[in-house]
Enzyme design. Structure first.
Site, PDB file in Angstrom:
ATOM      1  N   HIS A   1     -29.774 -43.605 -15.360  1.00 57.83           N
ATOM      2  CA  HIS A   1     -29.362 -43.900 -14.019  1.00 57.83           C
ATOM      3  C   HIS A   1     -28.047 -44.932 -13.908  1.00 57.83           C
ATOM      4  O   HIS A   1     -28.255 -45.953 -14.533  1.00 57.83           O
ATOM      5  CB  HIS A   1     -30.175 -44.440 -13.020  1.00 57.83           C
ATOM      6  CG  HIS A   1     -29.852 -44.361 -11.473  1.00 57.83           C
ATOM      7  ND1 HIS A   1     -29.343 -45.533 -10.972  1.00 57.83           N
ATOM      8  CD2 HIS A   1     -30.277 -43.379 -10.702  1.00 57.83           C
ATOM      9  CE1 HIS A   1     -29.087 -44.847  -9.673  1.00 57.83           C
ATOM     10  NE2 HIS A   1     -29.442 -43.920  -9.508  1.00 57.83           N
TER      11      HIS A   1
ATOM     12  N   LYS B   1     -36.380 -39.887 -17.812  1.00 59.27           N
ATOM     13  CA  LYS B   1     -35.115 -39.766 -16.583  1.00 59.27           C
ATOM     14  C   LYS B   1     -33.952 -39.799 -17.325  1.00 59.27           C
ATOM     15  O   LYS B   1     -33.892 -40.569 -18.256  1.00 59.27           O
ATOM     16  CB  LYS B   1     -35.634 -40.646 -15.464  1.00 59.27           C
ATOM     17  CG  LYS B   1     -36.852 -40.715 -14.807  1.00 59.27           C
ATOM     18  CD  LYS B   1     -36.713 -41.475 -13.789  1.00 59.27           C
ATOM     19  CE  LYS B   1     -38.175 -41.671 -12.925  1.00 59.27           C
ATOM     20  NZ  LYS B   1     -38.416 -42.555 -12.165  1.00 59.27           N
TER      21      LYS B   1
ATOM     22  N   HIS C   1     -28.455 -48.984 -14.045  1.00 56.79           N
ATOM     23  CA  HIS C   1     -29.056 -49.514 -15.331  1.00 56.79           C
ATOM     24  C   HIS C   1     -27.707 -50.196 -16.143  1.00 56.79           C
ATOM     25  O   HIS C   1     -27.810 -50.597 -17.071  1.00 56.79           O
ATOM     26  CB  HIS C   1     -29.610 -48.733 -16.191  1.00 56.79           C
ATOM     27  CG  HIS C   1     -31.088 -48.527 -15.667  1.00 56.79           C
ATOM     28  ND1 HIS C   1     -31.932 -49.574 -15.949  1.00 56.79           N
ATOM     29  CD2 HIS C   1     -31.574 -47.382 -15.186  1.00 56.79           C
ATOM     30  CE1 HIS C   1     -33.326 -49.228 -15.353  1.00 56.79           C
ATOM     31  NE2 HIS C   1     -33.160 -47.715 -14.912  1.00 56.79           N
TER      32      HIS C   1
END
Length: 580
Positions: free
Chosen positions: A143, A140, A146
């Site tokens: 984001h 992924k 994080h």
């Protein structure tokens, strides 16, 4: 340095109260500097601390004890004034000696660890510290959620390292679980190796969205996902090869983000490393009689004080497969055996506090006494993190926007200097702004993200820190060669100089406090206050137009302030810029 004065005051107290000098060091602290009032005192002694440590009787009148002890202490060539306040005794040190001791080592080899060689910090335990932070899920894009774990963990690792610990920086990736069954099965149907090469994480993200939609109404796709994950767990080469490709691509992409943030890791670990060991943990729990079977057929550990199953932690599904906490147990045991750490720190959001409480409880129940040296550092949520295009999902978008906005602000500023790489400077200053906005308050608090406030050049921002550092570096570079090995302390007795030095007396205490609670706000607030004091000093202590001796003395003061500012910024994870 502060420890010289603390030690001399402790000597006086030792002779008067017939106790070891070391007993008084924790009770002595530098007096904070306040904007609206100048402090005549440099250090204060807490009488409450002496009562708590049983040096003074705890049942006597505290004010009488304060006044009586102050009357017994004699002034000398180091301590010019001693006065009793409300439960504290204040000490004013010789001003010329204060200037001399704080600045005499500047530019010399022993100066590299200014504030860090303090005997106050020698009281801290040192050893091997393992910090687990960042820990995004593979396959992924990174984001924005994080960001906090990444920069907080980096601060803790930097702080521990600067204090003399052997630090192991670990990124524990989310690289196992049923979602990889979905992704593996989905890639077989919707994936394209060519697109994977061109824009790896974007393509995996698209595949994941597609396969999730498909699985909602297609039982065959759900079954294909279960089959793929079973193949992974059984180490079938084709499934493992595809999973490894996803993992390597992700780590490679993440490293570009980490490089931008100035963050690095010694170890990239992950749940996948501990899938087999997790089954061993289950066997150990069983052999110790800790594993129970619930009514639903799941494997649980009873954590209730009364042993009545009122509080349990599930470690095994009814089909015999392990859970996240089982793999966390295996990971913790493995790390203890492999690294023999003296402390292990997990940095995650506060919603996981219950998970770590259970993790540490089970480890202690398994008689791993080192679990007492494991710590969870929780943090709150960031509200309203958006770019101009709307809701933010990816950290890269936030970093790009910070750089873009900062570049725009710099191009409009009349004070911006010509620089070799404006984009690089804008990137570093933008990241400083992100970090300081995040670190100003208690970590557990939620906060609202605010682009405009964050990027202000004036006020308590990362931009202000960088601007102050760049201005100091410019002043020092303009006067290169003007410094002297010797200087006259009597030329720095103006209140503006003394106030800066009084503030610098607190540097080791701030680091000590940060090491105690692992909160960056202490260091942030100390550095911001230093920057405000430096701004006043630029106006009131000009170097240009001063006599050579005065200019040399003032340059030494500005140089000391600059080195402390730069060192503190580096601990926070900020790369200081020399021009902006």
């Amino acid at each position: 340095m502060a420890c010289f004065f603390r030690r001399r005051i402790a000597e006086k107290l030792s002779k008067t109260l017939q106790q070891s000098e070391d007993a008084f060091i924790p009770a002595l602290s530098a007096v904070p500097v306040f904007k609206k009032q100048q402090s005549a005192a440099d250090f204060k002694l807490s009488i409450s601390a002496l009562r708590n440590s049983q040096i003074l009787p705890s049942d006597g009148d505290i004010q009488l004890q304060t006044e009586d002890l102050a009357a017994q202490l004699q002034q000398d060539s180091v301590v010019e004034d001693i006065s009793a306040g409300c439960g504290v005794i204040s000490f004013k040190v010789n001003r010329q000696l204060l200037v001399q001791k704080m600045l005499e080592t500047f530019g010399k080899e022993q100066d590299e660890r200014f504030g860090l060689n303090s005997e106050l910090l020698s009281r801290l335990k040192r050893g091997t510290t393992l910090v687990e932070y960042s820990s995004p899920n593979i396959a992924k894009k990174f984001h924005a959620g994080h960001l906090r774990s990444t920069i907080i963990g980096n601060f803790i690792a930097n702080l521990k390292q600067s204090l003399g610990n052997n630090v192991i920086r670990m990124n524990y990736l989310g690289d196992w679980g049923m979602q990889f069954g979905l992704l593996g099965a989905g890639f077989g149907q919707f994936g394209c190796q060519e697109k994977l090469k061109q824009n790896p994480l974007q393509h995996l993200f698209e595949v994941y969205v597609q396969v999730n939609k498909e699985a909602e109404h297609n039982e065959d796709m759900k079954q294909a996902a279960r089959d793929f994950f079973r193949q992974l767990e059984q180490h079938e080469s084709e499934a493992v090869s595809l999973w490894q490709q996803f993992r390597e691509i992700t780590v490679d992409e993440y490293q570009h983000i980490y490089k931008r943030l100035g963050v690095h890791f010694d170890i990239y670990s992950g749940e996948s490393f501990h899938q087999d060991q997790a089954q061993e943990v289950v066997q150990q729990l069983q052999s110790r009689g800790l594993l129970k079977t619930s009514e639903r057929g799941t494997g649980v550990v009873d954590l209730s004080p009364a042993g009545d199953m009122s509080s349990v932690c599930t470690v095994l599904r009814s089909d015999g497969t392990t859970l996240y906490i089982t793999r966390d147990l295996a990971a913790a045991i493995d790390r203890s055996e492999k690294y023999s750490f003296d402390e292990m720190i997990y940095v995650t959001d506060k919603s996981q506090a219950g998970h770590f409480h259970q993790l540490f409880q089970i480890l202690l129940a398994m008689e791993h006494s080192w679990a007492d040296r494991c710590l969870h550092v929780p943090f709150g949520l960031v509200r309203g993190m958006k770019t101009r295009s709307g809701e933010v999902v990816f950290l890269e978008d936030v970093l790009d926007e910070a750089r873009s906005r900062m570049l725009h602000n710099m191009s409009r500023s009349k004070t911006t200097k010509e620089m070799y790489d404006p984009e690089d400077t804008a990137e570093k200053v933008g990241i400083s702004a992100l970090i300081i906005q995040d670190f100003k308050g208690p970590l557990q608090s939620d906060y609202t993200f605010d682009w405009d406030r964050m990027l202000q050049a004036q006020g308590d921002t990362g931009v202000f820190l960088q601007y102050t550092h760049a201005r100091l570096r410019s002043l020092i570079q303009k006067n290169e060669g003007a410094e002297a090995d010797m200087f006259d302390p009597s030329l720095l007795l103006e209140q503006t100089s003394i106030t800066i030095l009084q503030h610098l007396l607190r540097y080791d205490e701030v680091l000590y406090q940060s090491a105690q609670d692992l909160q960056p706000k202490h260091l942030v607030n100390f550095l911001l206050k230093l920057c405000h004091l430096i701004a006043s000093a630029h106006r009131e202590l000009p170097v240009k137009g001063s006599s050579q001796n005065v200019a040399q003395a003032r340059l030494r003061l500005f140089g000391r302030a600059c080195s402390v500012l730069a060192d503190g910024m580096k601990i926070l994870g900020i790369t200081p810029v020399d021009k902006m």
